[in-house]
Design a protein around this motif. Structure first.
Motif, short mmCIF file in Angstrom:
data_model
loop_
_atom_site.label_atom_id
_atom_site.label_comp_id
_atom_site.label_asym_id
_atom_site.label_seq_id
_atom_site.Cartn_x
_atom_site.Cartn_y
_atom_site.Cartn_z
N PHE A 32 3.84 -10.31 -8.50
CA PHE A 32 3.31 -9.83 -6.94
C PHE A 32 4.28 -8.93 -6.35
O PHE A 32 3.40 -7.97 -5.49
N GLN A 33 5.35 -9.17 -6.05
CA GLN A 33 6.15 -8.24 -4.97
C GLN A 33 5.67 -8.64 -3.34
O GLN A 33 5.02 -7.58 -2.79
N TRP A 103 1.80 -4.23 -1.74
CA TRP A 103 0.66 -3.56 -0.93
C TRP A 103 0.13 -4.17 -0.44
O TRP A 103 -0.22 -5.11 -1.08
N ASN A 104 0.15 -4.72 1.28
CA ASN A 104 -0.94 -5.10 1.14
C ASN A 104 -1.87 -4.47 1.66
O ASN A 104 -2.14 -3.22 1.24
N VAL A 105 -3.20 -5.41 1.80
CA VAL A 105 -4.29 -4.95 2.56
C VAL A 105 -4.91 -3.10 2.63
O VAL A 105 -5.57 -2.64 2.02
N ILE A 106 -4.34 -3.53 4.05
CA ILE A 106 -4.05 -1.89 4.64
C ILE A 106 -3.93 -0.67 3.27
O ILE A 106 -4.56 0.46 3.91
N GLY A 107 -2.78 -0.76 2.77
CA GLY A 107 -2.68 -0.12 2.39
C GLY A 107 -4.11 0.84 0.84
O GLY A 107 -3.32 1.59 0.91
N SER A 108 -4.65 -0.05 1.09
CA SER A 108 -6.08 -0.26 0.20
C SER A 108 -7.30 0.47 0.93
O SER A 108 -8.42 0.57 0.08
N ALA A 109 -6.90 0.89 2.11
CA ALA A 109 -7.94 1.40 2.95
C ALA A 109 -8.51 2.81 2.45
O ALA A 109 -9.79 3.30 2.59
#
Length: 316
Positions: A32-33, A103-109
């Motif tokens: 998961f990192q 990476w967190n969800v903002i990185g998938s914007a």
């Protein structure tokens, strides 16, 4: 450094830690990192609404909270959070977006906005341990709970809309698991995902090590995908150096229901969604019957339409 190096330590560490009580913990860390960092360093997505999903975790026997981003379809006004929407025909479909590791969800914007451009309202979550969601180290079990809680949130607020699930990389395995447990999914989309963790490990430099039996976080998508009844779209980039495209193709071959495989030439693990946007639109239209194709350019008026029959055209 190759992107595959993100998971490479897993193969070696599994052998070193054989019989160690921290084996499961270390696997969860490497798979998961979890972090608060977004891909590309983005700090926020101001065009998206914050959503909070509270539920009781059976896996951890305590209360849990997920942070999510909500981006309504561009064709509709933003829906008030917390209010049910029972409108049926004509309402845009809703997509649950499940991101990958590190990476967190903002990185998938970027992917979220592209899905919105195709007509979806999108709910994108951070698993526990990522971003602003409850702290802790994620596991296969807790990630499955998180996806289910988000799916239930969508179902309660938008019961009249068709619902889809999208998973990128590790999120693809979580999406496939969810799709085996929910009968109301209209479709499943996975990008840059794999058959199982053991196959990912075997594709690395240390893949010859006999570590498969030591893996506790297995993510056996190759077995689960056979039970998915909803139409399945599998997308992979030809230049994906983290998850080989051959694993995506094997996953597609194992699926029994309606399905389509799209190989995006030149697409990497992180760029396939943008590089292959036109292929995405065509495949979603063809497999799910959604109107995702770009509108044709307006035809230029003919001479007859312009009332110029028999007249000379001059310019000053």
């Amino acid at each position: 450094m190759k992107l595959r190096s993100l998971f490479a330590p897993l193969a070696l560490a599994l052998a070193v830690l054989a019989g160690c009580s921290t084996l499961d913990y270390k696997q969860r860390e490497w798979i998961f990192q979890p972090s608060n960092v977004a891909w590309g360093g983005a700090q926020s997505a101001p065009d998206m609404q914050d959503v909070w999903i509270d539920f009781h975790s059976q896996a951890e026997d305590k209360e849990a909270r997920l942070h999510a981003l909500w981006l309504p379809a561009a064709s509709t006004a933003p829906s008030p959070m917390g209010k049910a929407d029972s409108a049926a025909g004509g309402s845009p479909p809703v997509m649950l977006y499940l991101h990958g590791a590190r990476w967190n969800v903002i990185g998938s914007a970027g992917r979220i906005r592209r899905m919105q451009d195709m007509g979806f309202s999108v709910l994108a979550i951070d698993y526990r341990g990522f971003g602003k969601s409850s702290a802790g180290l994620p596991s296969e079990a807790t990630a499955a709970e998180d996806a289910q809680a988000a799916w239930d949130w969508i179902a309660q607020r938008f019961p009249g809309r068709s619902r889809y699930v999208f998973g990128h990389s590790l999120g693809g395995a979580i999406a496939i698991d969810l799709a085996t447990r929910v009968p109301d999914a209209s479709g499943v989309i996975v990008e840059g995902t794999f058959t199982n963790i053991a196959d990912v490990v075997s594709s690395f430099k240390w893949g010859w090590l006999p570590v498969s039996m030591l893996i506790t976080q297995r993510f056996e998508s190759i077995d689960k995908v056979k039970r998915i009844q909803a139409p399945l779209l599998v997308v992979h980039g030809s230049e994906d150096s983290l998850i080989p495209a051959a694993l995506g193709k094997r996953l597609y071959n194992a699926a029994k229901g309606p399905k389509e495989f799209v190989l995006v030439e030149g697409g990497s693990h992180f760029s396939t969604n943008s590089v292959g946007e036109a292929q995405y639109r065509q495949a979603i239209h063809q497999l799910f019957g959604l109107n995702t194709l770009p509108a044709p350019a307006p035809a230029l008026p003919s001479i007859a339409d312009a009332g110029l029959n028999g007249q000379a055209i001059t310019s000053n």
